[in-house]
Design a protein around this motif. Structure first.
Motif, PDB file in Angstrom:
ATOM      1  N   GLY A 135       0.795  -1.226   0.000  1.00  0.00           N
ATOM      2  CA  GLY A 135       0.000   0.000   0.000  1.00  0.00           C
ATOM      3  C   GLY A 135       0.829   1.278   0.000  1.00  0.00           C
ATOM      4  N   GLN A 136       2.171   1.152   0.179  1.00  0.00           N
ATOM      5  CA  GLN A 136       3.011   2.369   0.187  1.00  0.00           C
ATOM      6  C   GLN A 136       3.873   2.482  -1.057  1.00  0.00           C
ATOM      7  OE1 GLN A 136       5.303   2.713   3.914  1.00  0.00           O
ATOM      8  NE2 GLN A 136       4.095   0.979   4.622  1.00  0.00           N
ATOM      9  N   VAL A 137       4.591   1.408  -1.351  1.00  0.00           N
ATOM     10  CA  VAL A 137       5.514   1.429  -2.491  1.00  0.00           C
ATOM     11  C   VAL A 137       5.249   0.176  -3.319  1.00  0.00           C
ATOM     12  CG1 VAL A 137       7.938   1.430  -3.197  1.00  0.00           C
ATOM     13  CG2 VAL A 137       7.271   2.613  -1.106  1.00  0.00           C
ATOM     14  N   GLU A 138       5.166   0.377  -4.640  1.00  0.00           N
ATOM     15  CA  GLU A 138       4.948  -0.781  -5.517  1.00  0.00           C
ATOM     16  C   GLU A 138       6.303  -1.436  -5.812  1.00  0.00           C
ATOM     17  OE1 GLU A 138       2.866  -1.668  -9.859  1.00  0.00           O
ATOM     18  OE2 GLU A 138       3.329   0.380  -9.258  1.00  0.00           O
ATOM     19  N   LEU A 139       6.416  -2.721  -5.533  1.00  0.00           N
ATOM     20  CA  LEU A 139       7.659  -3.456  -5.802  1.00  0.00           C
ATOM     21  C   LEU A 139       7.433  -4.398  -6.977  1.00  0.00           C
ATOM     22  CD1 LEU A 139       9.198  -4.719  -2.417  1.00  0.00           C
ATOM     23  CD2 LEU A 139       9.863  -2.754  -3.804  1.00  0.00           C
ATOM     24  N   ILE A 140       8.293  -4.289  -7.984  1.00  0.00           N
ATOM     25  CA  ILE A 140       8.191  -5.166  -9.162  1.00  0.00           C
ATOM     26  C   ILE A 140       9.433  -6.045  -9.186  1.00  0.00           C
ATOM     27  CG2 ILE A 140       7.933  -5.239 -11.683  1.00  0.00           C
ATOM     28  CD1 ILE A 140       5.722  -3.628 -10.446  1.00  0.00           C
ATOM     29  N   TRP A 141       9.252  -7.327  -9.335  1.00  0.00           N
ATOM     30  CA  TRP A 141      10.368  -8.287  -9.439  1.00  0.00           C
ATOM     31  C   TRP A 141      10.305  -8.907 -10.827  1.00  0.00           C
ATOM     32  CZ3 TRP A 141      14.688 -10.257  -7.164  1.00  0.00           C
ATOM     33  CH2 TRP A 141      15.051 -11.587  -7.410  1.00  0.00           C
ATOM     34  N   VAL A 142      11.259  -8.588 -11.676  1.00  0.00           N
ATOM     35  CA  VAL A 142      11.288  -9.159 -13.028  1.00  0.00           C
ATOM     36  C   VAL A 142      12.144 -10.426 -12.963  1.00  0.00           C
ATOM     37  CG1 VAL A 142      11.903  -8.758 -15.443  1.00  0.00           C
ATOM     38  CG2 VAL A 142      11.023  -6.873 -14.053  1.00  0.00           C
ATOM     39  N   VAL A 143      11.519 -11.563 -13.250  1.00  0.00           N
ATOM     40  CA  VAL A 143      12.141 -12.861 -12.955  1.00  0.00           C
ATOM     41  C   VAL A 143      13.386 -13.120 -13.814  1.00  0.00           C
ATOM     42  CG1 VAL A 143       9.993 -13.926 -12.206  1.00  0.00           C
ATOM     43  CG2 VAL A 143      10.651 -14.055 -14.600  1.00  0.00           C
ATOM     44  N   PRO A 144      14.342 -13.843 -13.247  1.00  0.00           N
ATOM     45  CA  PRO A 144      15.531 -14.232 -14.005  1.00  0.00           C
ATOM     46  C   PRO A 144      15.239 -15.524 -14.755  1.00  0.00           C
ATOM     47  CG  PRO A 144      15.777 -14.832 -11.698  1.00  0.00           C
ATOM     48  CD  PRO A 144      14.378 -14.324 -11.858  1.00  0.00           C
ATOM     49  N   ASP A 145      14.964 -15.431 -16.041  1.00  0.00           N
ATOM     50  CA  ASP A 145      14.433 -16.615 -16.723  1.00  0.00           C
ATOM     51  C   ASP A 145      15.466 -17.719 -16.928  1.00  0.00           C
ATOM     52  OD1 ASP A 145      15.804 -15.300 -18.676  1.00  0.00           O
ATOM     53  OD2 ASP A 145      14.138 -15.168 -20.094  1.00  0.00           O
ATOM     54  N   TYR A 146      16.763 -17.459 -16.702  1.00  0.00           N
ATOM     55  CA  TYR A 146      17.753 -18.531 -16.801  1.00  0.00           C
ATOM     56  C   TYR A 146      17.566 -19.540 -15.661  1.00  0.00           C
ATOM     57  CZ  TYR A 146      20.998 -16.681 -20.362  1.00  0.00           C
ATOM     58  OH  TYR A 146      21.586 -16.269 -21.537  1.00  0.00           O
ATOM     59  N   PHE A 147      16.833 -19.156 -14.604  1.00  0.00           N
ATOM     60  CA  PHE A 147      16.841 -19.981 -13.404  1.00  0.00           C
ATOM     61  C   PHE A 147      15.542 -20.728 -13.129  1.00  0.00           C
ATOM     62  CE2 PHE A 147      20.372 -17.169 -12.762  1.00  0.00           C
ATOM     63  CZ  PHE A 147      21.319 -17.977 -12.157  1.00  0.00           C
ATOM     64  N   ASP A 148      14.437 -20.322 -13.748  1.00  0.00           N
ATOM     65  CA  ASP A 148      13.186 -20.962 -13.320  1.00  0.00           C
ATOM     66  C   ASP A 148      12.540 -21.845 -14.382  1.00  0.00           C
ATOM     67  OD1 ASP A 148      12.237 -19.054 -14.972  1.00  0.00           O
ATOM     68  OD2 ASP A 148      11.070 -17.961 -13.472  1.00  0.00           O
ATOM     69  N   GLY A 149      13.184 -21.995 -15.551  1.00  0.00           N
ATOM     70  CA  GLY A 149      12.656 -22.927 -16.557  1.00  0.00           C
ATOM     71  C   GLY A 149      11.377 -22.451 -17.236  1.00  0.00           C
ATOM     72  N   VAL A 150      11.061 -21.166 -17.039  1.00  0.00           N
ATOM     73  CA  VAL A 150       9.822 -20.627 -17.618  1.00  0.00           C
ATOM     74  C   VAL A 150      10.174 -19.475 -18.547  1.00  0.00           C
ATOM     75  CG1 VAL A 150       7.616 -19.505 -17.088  1.00  0.00           C
ATOM     76  CG2 VAL A 150       8.511 -21.282 -15.571  1.00  0.00           C
ATOM     77  N   ALA A 151       9.666 -19.533 -19.784  1.00  0.00           N
ATOM     78  CA  ALA A 151       9.933 -18.448 -20.730  1.00  0.00           C
ATOM     79  C   ALA A 151       9.090 -17.231 -20.353  1.00  0.00           C
ATOM     80  CB  ALA A 151       9.602 -18.899 -22.151  1.00  0.00           C
ATOM     81  N   LYS A 152       9.674 -16.048 -20.512  1.00  0.00           N
ATOM     82  CA  LYS A 152       8.902 -14.833 -20.184  1.00  0.00           C
ATOM     83  C   LYS A 152       8.091 -14.388 -21.406  1.00  0.00           C
ATOM     84  CE  LYS A 152      12.774 -11.820 -21.348  1.00  0.00           C
ATOM     85  NZ  LYS A 152      13.789 -12.856 -21.538  1.00  0.00           N
ATOM     86  N   PRO A 153       6.958 -13.761 -21.161  1.00  0.00           N
ATOM     87  CA  PRO A 153       6.167 -13.233 -22.290  1.00  0.00           C
ATOM     88  C   PRO A 153       6.806 -11.946 -22.802  1.00  0.00           C
ATOM     89  CG  PRO A 153       5.040 -12.817 -20.209  1.00  0.00           C
ATOM     90  CD  PRO A 153       6.309 -13.555 -19.866  1.00  0.00           C
ATOM     91  N   CYS A 154       7.899 -12.084 -23.535  1.00  0.00           N
ATOM     92  CA  CYS A 154       8.737 -10.935 -23.868  1.00  0.00           C
ATOM     93  C   CYS A 154       7.953  -9.900 -24.658  1.00  0.00           C
ATOM     94  CB  CYS A 154       9.954 -11.401 -24.668  1.00  0.00           C
ATOM     95  SG  CYS A 154      11.266 -10.180 -24.654  1.00  0.00           S
ATOM     96  N   MET A 155       8.022  -8.651 -24.235  1.00  0.00           N
ATOM     97  CA  MET A 155       7.359  -7.503 -24.849  1.00  0.00           C
ATOM     98  C   MET A 155       5.839  -7.683 -24.931  1.00  0.00           C
ATOM     99  SD  MET A 155      10.003  -5.720 -25.304  1.00  0.00           S
ATOM    100  CE  MET A 155       9.256  -4.278 -26.039  1.00  0.00           C
ATOM    101  N   GLY A 156       5.287  -8.634 -24.186  1.00  0.00           N
ATOM    102  CA  GLY A 156       3.848  -8.894 -24.289  1.00  0.00           C
ATOM    103  C   GLY A 156       3.485  -9.479 -25.646  1.00  0.00           C
ATOM    104  N   GLY A 157       4.483 -10.072 -26.310  1.00  0.00           N
ATOM    105  CA  GLY A 157       4.275 -10.633 -27.651  1.00  0.00           C
ATOM    106  C   GLY A 157       4.899  -9.713 -28.700  1.00  0.00           C
ATOM    107  N   TRP A 158       5.429 -10.330 -29.734  1.00  0.00           N
ATOM    108  CA  TRP A 158       6.120  -9.601 -30.814  1.00  0.00           C
ATOM    109  C   TRP A 158       5.102  -8.742 -31.586  1.00  0.00           C
ATOM    110  CZ3 TRP A 158      11.296  -9.786 -32.341  1.00  0.00           C
ATOM    111  CH2 TRP A 158      11.593  -9.334 -33.629  1.00  0.00           C
ATOM    112  N   GLY A 159       5.342  -7.456 -31.646  1.00  0.00           N
ATOM    113  CA  GLY A 159       4.425  -6.588 -32.404  1.00  0.00           C
ATOM    114  C   GLY A 159       3.024  -6.614 -31.852  1.00  0.00           C
ATOM    115  N   ALA A 160       2.877  -6.794 -30.543  1.00  0.00           N
ATOM    116  CA  ALA A 160       1.535  -6.910 -29.947  1.00  0.00           C
ATOM    117  C   ALA A 160       1.120  -5.644 -29.200  1.00  0.00           C
ATOM    118  CB  ALA A 160       1.484  -8.115 -29.006  1.00  0.00           C
TER     119      ALA A 160
END
Ligand code: SF4
Ligand code: FES
Length: 374
Positions: free
Chosen positions: A225-250
């Motif tokens: 409720g005071q400060v918004e914290l964003i954690w952008v995951v390190p995709d080399y470590f969790d085996g999950v691909a990130k939705p890069c750019m929300g999709g190409w040209g999307a």
């Protein structure tokens, strides 16, 4: 062949990353700018940027990040902000904070600037300056944060995380709170451009990532409720691909300093992209019709496990630039994904752990990196 996932006319973009210049007083080794930095003489003029922003507004863009390099090195920055404002586009300045003073910020605010995102390299001033490759840059950032707060603008901190600062994540959050940030983005390094060149020096251990993530979750509860914290995951470590750019040209497009228009900031490195330029084509044509923006749009281009995967509409097959950087083929499944036949490339890197001792940084400077011939 028709592609049901790719409509005749794509939905409009809502965001534009305007890389106003590649010039920068800092030399961060994790920078995602291309190794071949655009020369100042090739940069779009004030009038050309105003026209790009007018076209962007007409196309549907509502938000622009004014970035670089260091956008404050453009003496016409207030004119560019005013052009975005006239086009009905919300402007956020993405800056290292060096070269910001009260008069400059007043001019930008009067022109319509809406918010500022400040980069920080470390909570310790000496470590910050070492990573940034510039003495006294921490002091400049501290002063810039105070100016932004005094001007009443929303302040975000952008912190790129890696081996050299992950253990200080709690101190970095405390710093953001002390400086009055509304939002703190903790982005694990994405290995493109200079970041890829420096991967051996930047890659953390799995334990570092785990500890830092736990610290962030702890702080998230304390700061709710005071400060918004964003954690952008390190995709080399969790085996999950990130939705890069929300999709190409999307959802967004990037305009490089010389007017090249890209589906993502790192796409200049992709072979045979034939990236269009606003000096030759309208932004509407580039977004809707250009081969570069249509190349990986939708799902019809997908190969391998992505084609039949239930997650393909969520992560869009991961990152094309990472697929190219690791396999040489931008159309392959992102090796960060555990289903990718190339996942071993990422798993071996993350399991091998960091190099000891850490290799020195290749700081981001024109001519500092080997660049493959065109
Ligand atoms: Fe995403 Fe492709 Fe992996 Fe499925 S196989 S999770 S679509 S990257
Ligand atoms: Fe280019 Fe992910 S960085 S598609």
């Amino acid at each position: 062949m028709t592609d049901a996932s790719r409509p005749e006319r794509p939905a409009p973009p809502w965001a534009l990353l305007a890389e106003l210049t590649h010039a920068c007083p800092l030399h961060c080794p994790y920078c995602s700018n291309p190794l071949e930095l655009a020369r100042r003489s090739s940069e779009l003029s004030t009038g050309e940027w105003a026209d790009v922003l007018r076209q962007a507004g007409e196309l549907g863009v509502v938000h622009t990040h004014l970035s670089g390099g260091e956008p404050l090195l453009r003496p016409d920055l207030a004119d560019i902000v005013a052009a975005a404002e006239a086009a009905g586009i919300y402007t956020q300045l993405v800056t290292s904070g060096t070269a910001l003073d009260e008069a400059r910020l007043a001019a930008l605010t009067a022109a319509g600037l809406r918010s500022v995102q400040l980069s920080v390299q470390h909570a310790d001033a000496r470590a910050n300056d070492r990573i940034a490759g510039r003495p006294s840059s921490f002091a400049a950032k501290e002063q810039a944060a105070a100016l932004v707060r005094r001007a009443g603008l929303p302040l975000g901190l952008n912190i790129v995380l890696h081996r050299d600062n992950l253990d200080a994540v709690g101190a970095l959050i405390e710093l953001g709170v002390a400086w009055g940030a509304d939002r703190i983005e903790l982005a694990n390094t994405q290995f493109y451009g200079w970041g890829l060149l420096n991967r051996a020096a930047l890659l953390p251990t799995r334990d570092q990532v785990t500890r830092a993530h736990e610290a962030v979750e702890d702080w998230r509860t304390r700061l709710a409720g005071q400060v918004e914290l964003i954690w952008v995951v390190p995709d080399y470590f969790d085996g999950v691909a990130k939705p890069c750019m929300g999709g190409w040209g999307a959802v967004s497009l990037t305009v490089a300093p010389d007017g090249t228009v890209l589906p993502c900031p790192a796409a200049a490195a992709l072979p045979d992209l034939a990236a269009p330029n606003v000096r030759d084509r309208s932004l509407a044509w580039i977004w809707e019709r250009s081969p570069a923006f249509n190349r990986f749009r939708g799902t019809d281009w997908m190969t391998g496990p992505c084609r039949g995967c239930p997650r393909r509409e969520e992560d869009f097959g991961g990152c094309r630039c990472q697929a190219y950087a690791l396999t040489g083929d931008p159309a392959r499944t992102d090796p960060a994904c555990a289903f990718s036949p190339d996942h071993d490339l990422v798993r071996r890197l993350s399991e091998a752990g960091p190099a000891e001792p850490p290799p020195p940084y290749t700081y981001r400077r024109p001519g500092a990196a080997p660049v493959a011939p065109a």
